[in-house]
Design an enzyme around this catalytic site. Sequence first.
Site, short mmCIF file in Angstrom:
data_model
loop_
_atom_site.label_atom_id
_atom_site.label_comp_id
_atom_site.label_asym_id
_atom_site.label_seq_id
_atom_site.Cartn_x
_atom_site.Cartn_y
_atom_site.Cartn_z
N ILE A 26 1.04 -1.14 0.16
CA ILE A 26 0.07 0.07 0.03
C ILE A 26 1.01 1.36 -0.21
CG2 ILE A 26 -1.89 1.20 1.18
CD1 ILE A 26 -2.32 -1.87 2.59
N CYS A 27 0.46 2.03 -0.89
CA CYS A 27 1.05 3.48 -0.82
C CYS A 27 0.35 4.58 -0.12
CB CYS A 27 1.42 3.74 -2.40
SG CYS A 27 2.22 5.39 -2.57
#
Length: 152
Positions: free
Chosen positions: A87-88
Site C-alpha cells: 500500500i502506498c
Amino acid sequence: MSTPARKRLMRDFRRLQQDPPAGVSGAPQDNNIMLWNAVIFGPDDTPWDGGTFKLTLQFLEDYPNKPPKVKFVSRMFHPNIYADGSICLDILQNQWSPIYDVAAILTSIQSLLYDPNPNSPANSEAAQLFSENKRDYNKRVREVVEQSWTAD
C-alpha cells in the site's frame, strides 16, 4: 519475552477489541503477536460497499517507532495499491508517527479505498481510470468486491 513492541501490540489489540472502529478488524496470528491478520470492509455508499478485504500486518521490534509492513492479501484494483498488495500511504512511509496504532492504520487504509491519491500511483492503470473514466474504474472496483466474497 516481552519487549516494548510486544507490549504495545498487546495494548493495540486490547483497544481494538474493546473499542473496535467501524468496518475494520484485526488480530494477531496464533502464537505470534508480531504478525496480524486484518479485514477491512468496503465503506458503505462507495463502489467498495460490500467488499471484504483481507490484509496482513508484519511488525518488527522497532514498532511503534517504525510502521508495520501492511499488505492486502485480497486482490485489489486501486490507484494506491501495488500488484503485490503493498500500500502506498503516507502514514505507512514518510508520515509515520508512533501515535498511530493498529486501529488508526486500518481506518486510514479503509478511507484510502474511497479517497485515493491518483497523484501518487502504485497502479497507474487504476489511477488513470480513476481520473479519466470513473464509470469504468467503479466497474473494475465492483469486480474486485465480488471476488472478495469468494476468495480465500
